[in-house]
Structure formats: C-alpha cells, structure tokens
Design a protein around this motif. Structure first.
Motif, short mmCIF file in Angstrom:
data_model
loop_
_atom_site.label_atom_id
_atom_site.label_comp_id
_atom_site.label_asym_id
_atom_site.label_seq_id
_atom_site.Cartn_x
_atom_site.Cartn_y
_atom_site.Cartn_z
N GLU A 203 0.82 -1.21 0.00
CA GLU A 203 0.00 0.00 0.00
C GLU A 203 0.86 1.26 0.00
OE1 GLU A 203 -3.55 2.05 2.73
OE2 GLU A 203 -2.96 -0.05 3.04
N ASN A 204 2.00 1.20 0.73
CA ASN A 204 2.87 2.36 0.82
C ASN A 204 4.21 1.93 1.39
OD1 ASN A 204 2.70 2.45 3.83
ND2 ASN A 204 0.59 3.09 3.42
N ILE A 205 5.11 2.88 1.47
CA ILE A 205 6.37 2.66 2.18
C ILE A 205 6.44 3.64 3.33
CG2 ILE A 205 7.77 4.25 0.78
CD1 ILE A 205 8.94 0.82 2.04
N LYS A 206 6.77 3.13 4.51
CA LYS A 206 6.84 3.99 5.69
C LYS A 206 8.27 4.50 5.88
CE LYS A 206 3.03 2.23 8.51
NZ LYS A 206 2.41 1.35 7.49
N ILE A 207 8.37 5.78 6.13
CA ILE A 207 9.65 6.38 6.50
C ILE A 207 9.64 6.53 8.02
CG2 ILE A 207 11.17 8.38 6.32
CD1 ILE A 207 10.02 8.96 3.60
N PHE A 208 10.50 5.77 8.70
CA PHE A 208 10.53 5.79 10.15
C PHE A 208 11.51 6.87 10.63
CE2 PHE A 208 9.16 1.48 9.08
CZ PHE A 208 8.00 1.38 9.85
N GLY A 209 10.98 8.04 10.87
CA GLY A 209 11.79 9.15 11.35
C GLY A 209 12.16 10.10 10.24
N THR A 210 11.77 11.35 10.39
CA THR A 210 12.09 12.38 9.39
C THR A 210 12.80 13.57 10.03
OG1 THR A 210 9.91 13.40 9.70
CG2 THR A 210 10.10 11.75 7.95
N ASP A 211 13.22 13.41 11.29
CA ASP A 211 13.85 14.51 12.02
C ASP A 211 15.26 14.17 12.51
OD1 ASP A 211 13.06 12.60 13.84
OD2 ASP A 211 12.20 14.02 15.29
N TYR A 212 15.93 13.26 11.81
CA TYR A 212 17.32 12.94 12.16
C TYR A 212 18.24 14.09 11.72
CZ TYR A 212 16.08 8.08 13.19
OH TYR A 212 15.54 6.94 13.73
N ASP A 213 19.40 14.11 12.33
CA ASP A 213 20.39 15.13 11.97
C ASP A 213 21.14 14.69 10.71
OD1 ASP A 213 22.07 17.29 11.92
OD2 ASP A 213 23.39 16.56 13.52
N THR A 214 20.41 14.65 9.61
CA THR A 214 20.93 14.27 8.30
C THR A 214 20.42 15.30 7.29
OG1 THR A 214 19.03 12.85 7.86
CG2 THR A 214 20.95 11.81 8.89
N VAL A 274 5.92 6.53 -5.79
CA VAL A 274 5.90 5.69 -4.59
C VAL A 274 5.07 6.36 -3.51
CG1 VAL A 274 7.29 4.63 -2.77
CG2 VAL A 274 8.16 4.71 -5.12
N PRO A 275 3.99 5.72 -3.05
CA PRO A 275 3.21 6.29 -1.95
C PRO A 275 3.99 6.18 -0.64
CG PRO A 275 2.31 4.17 -2.58
CD PRO A 275 3.39 4.48 -3.57
N VAL A 276 4.11 7.29 0.06
CA VAL A 276 4.94 7.37 1.27
C VAL A 276 4.10 7.78 2.47
CG1 VAL A 276 6.80 8.67 2.38
CG2 VAL A 276 7.07 7.88 0.01
N VAL A 277 4.37 7.15 3.60
CA VAL A 277 3.77 7.52 4.87
C VAL A 277 4.90 7.80 5.85
CG1 VAL A 277 2.39 6.75 6.84
CG2 VAL A 277 1.67 6.18 4.51
N GLU A 278 4.86 8.99 6.46
CA GLU A 278 5.88 9.33 7.45
C GLU A 278 5.45 8.83 8.82
OE1 GLU A 278 6.66 13.49 7.26
OE2 GLU A 278 7.46 13.41 5.21
N ALA A 279 6.38 8.16 9.52
CA ALA A 279 6.07 7.55 10.81
C ALA A 279 7.13 7.94 11.83
CB ALA A 279 6.00 6.03 10.67
N GLU A 280 6.89 7.56 13.08
CA GLU A 280 7.83 7.86 14.15
C GLU A 280 9.11 7.04 13.99
OE1 GLU A 280 7.41 10.17 16.62
OE2 GLU A 280 5.62 10.73 15.45
N ARG A 281 10.17 7.52 14.61
CA ARG A 281 11.42 6.77 14.61
C ARG A 281 11.23 5.38 15.21
NH1 ARG A 281 16.36 10.55 16.86
NH2 ARG A 281 16.03 12.43 15.59
N ARG A 282 12.05 4.44 14.73
CA ARG A 282 12.10 3.13 15.36
C ARG A 282 13.19 3.12 16.42
NH1 ARG A 282 12.36 -0.66 10.04
NH2 ARG A 282 14.18 0.70 9.77
N PRO A 283 12.94 2.51 17.56
CA PRO A 283 13.98 2.46 18.59
C PRO A 283 15.24 1.77 18.07
CG PRO A 283 11.86 1.76 19.48
CD PRO A 283 11.68 1.88 18.01
N GLY A 284 16.39 2.36 18.35
CA GLY A 284 17.65 1.73 18.00
C GLY A 284 18.18 2.03 16.62
N ASP A 285 17.47 2.83 15.83
CA ASP A 285 17.95 3.18 14.49
C ASP A 285 18.96 4.32 14.57
OD1 ASP A 285 16.78 1.38 12.81
OD2 ASP A 285 15.12 2.66 12.20
#
Length: 331
Positions: A203-214, A274-285
């Motif tokens: 259905e989509n691809i999830k981006i886990f975290g969009t607020d990293y220092d990158t 590509v359908p994208v969904v922004e999500a929260e960070r995953r622990p340990g990434d």
C-alpha cells in the motif's frame, strides 16, 4: 579452486556462486533451503540439501568433493527476530557454524571466508566506520556474528585456520541479467520494499523518522551491490595461503544514501510514483551508518562497479520485472 558455498542458495550466496564461476572456480552448494531457493542455483551444479550443523555429513561432503575452501553465507539475519527468538539465532549462527568448522578441521580444510556484518559494531563511535572500531553489538544477531569472529580467531591460533571475515553494510541489488535477486519472506530490505510500493504490491512505504540530523532528516545507510560484495570475498582467496592468516574487512561504498534518496531512485528508475507515509522513529535506528572500505581497496584491489544508488536500483528493478513473484518455490 573447489569451493563449498554454505548458504549458496540464499540471496548473497547465490550471487557469489555465479561470481565464483565467472572467476574460474568450481562451487559446490550446501543449503538446507530454510531461506534459500533451489531455483537460485544452476541445476547442473553440485547441490547438497544438508544443514551446516550436521558435522558428519558436512565432513563427508568436504572429503568427497575435495573441497579446498569454505564460504559461509548461512546465518539467520533478521535483527528483530533475533531479539524475540535469540535461541534460534545462537543455535544456527553460532552452534551450527561451530559444527561446520569442526567438520573442516576433521577434513583438514583450513581456508574459510565468513560473511559477517557491520552489526558487530553496534552504534559506532565515529563515521565512516573502520575495521578498528570497538565492537559492541546491540542485538543478538550482531552478537552471534561477533561470537563467530572470535571463534575463528581461536581456531586460527589453535589449528592454523586461515580466514577472512567481511563486515558488510546494506547488501542490495540483483544480477544484471535479472535471473537471480532478492526473494525474502518476510522482506525487510528497503529497496525491494520500495519497489513493491511503486508497483502496488504494498500500500505504501513507511519512513521511520524524518527529524534525524541528516541532510533530509531521514536515516543514511551504505548500500553496496551484492555482486560487488561477492567479488570482494573471492579477492580474499589469495590472502589465505599462509596458515593462521586473519583478515577483517568492512565493505561498503562509503557514500550513504538516505531513505528519501532511495525512494527517489526507485521513482526515477521505474517511472512510478511511490506512496509514502511518514512515521515515528524506530527504537535503536542510528542516524547514519556507512563504511570506510580503504583497507579492502588497498589489500584486495577491490573497487565497486555499482557506485550509485540508481545503478543498484536498476538491477533490482530488472530482477523484479523479470520475476515479479520471485522464485515461486516456497512450499
């Protein structure tokens, strides 16, 4: 050289088998098909459906086939599963590998090439990641790989085992002719997941975290083509003639790509949105992981052929286009 490829029907192992043939070697495949695919290996090649931990059967194969060197690609490698089912990972990745190594000692086979991982380092102290960084795994998967590295060191001292351990980063891509590629169940690698989202299989691809220092706020990872990885393993053969030789190499391009950059590359190569969904960070990434591969380049003469994310995605797309349902050999 006669080479036993343990896990030779898996993703990286099957690509290495083809690279071995291209380099003039004679591969023999051992794989219990827990995750591998018989169709990933040419039918005319010697194939043994045997568990790597079956010491007596492995010893017989080593002797009957006159094996000179063993390559190991048979580890379980799902990080999340290793956390919830650690015993499964210790039994296969450590105990069964120890049985394999014992069979090698029994058969007087003393050359070994090991598929390790950057997960042995855990969260790195600095970037890019060099071979001399402290190793502090943060999950059982990484720990089992480090355990095997330590076993290899001990066997090198005690029995003259010569080995090369390759700690690689994000294996990616597929053969250029589209005949073999990634077919995991479940699939966890980003590029095939994004391709599935592009063609509507997800259905989509999830981006886990969009607020990293990158640069774009998403995680940076080092994607290295599976054929480039395979060529590095084969280049190490000449380093194993000295009894007791120990070699460790990090393998990556040294140029990381963000999650958004991977998505953009898939869109460019496939011509699909590509359908994208922004999500929260995953622990340990960690925000970024990428390799310093200067040692492999200097000692092995290794150079990456697929030096951009677009080139890697092109091969993955060729595989998906040729085999949209993968190998279709699951029971």
């Amino acid at each position: 050289m006669k080479v036993l490829v343990v896990g030779g029907a898996g993703y990286i192992g099957s690509h290495c088998v083809r690279q071995l043939i291209a380099a003039g070697h004679d591969p023999v495949i051992l794989d219990n098909l827990a995750y591998g695919h018989r169709k990933a290996v040419a039918p005319e090649l010697p194939f043994y459906d045997v568990n790597l931990g079956d010491r007596e059967k492995v010893k017989a194969i080593l002797e009957d086939e006159a094996i000179e060197l063993v390559m190991h690609f048979a580890a379980f490698c799902y990080v999340g599963e290793s956390v919830t089912e650690p015993v499964k990972y210790y039994e296969n990745n450590v105990v069964a590998t120890l049985r394999l190594l014992e069979a090698m000692m029994d058969a007087n086979v003393t050359k070994f090439v090991f598929s390790s991982t950057c997960a042995t380092f855990g969260v790195p102290d600095r970037l890019p990641m060099t071979e001399d960084l402290p190793q502090a795994p943060i999950n059982p998967y990484g720990q089992t790989k480090l355990d095997v590295e330590n076993i290899l060191k001990s066997l090198s001292h005690a029995h003259g085992l010569s080995f090369a351990a390759f700690r690689y980063f994000n294996a990616a891509g597929a053969s250029e002719d589209g005949l073999i590629g990634e077919d995991h169940d479940p699939e966890t690698h980003l590029i095939p997941l994004v391709i599935d989202a592009a063609v509507g299989k997800r259905e989509n691809i999830k981006i886990f975290g969009t607020d990293y220092d990158t640069p774009d706020g998403t995680c940076l990872r080092d994607y290295v083509h599976v054929d480039d990885l395979s060529r590095a393993h084969i280049a190490a053969f000449d380093k194993l003639d000295q009894p007791g030789a120990q070699h460790f190499y990090n393998l990556g391009t040294g140029t990381p790509n963000s999650v958004r950059e991977v998505i953009q590359a898939v869109e460019k190569v496939t011509g699909k949105k590509v359908p994208v969904v922004e999500a929260e960070r995953r622990p340990g990434d960690p925000p970024a992981l990428y390799a310093d591969s200067k040692k492999a380049k200097a000692e092995l003469g290794w150079e990456v052929k697929f030096d951009t994310i677009e080139k890697i995605v092109e091969t993955a797309w060729a595989w998906h286009s040729a085999k949209p349902e993968g190998y279709q050999d699951r029971g």
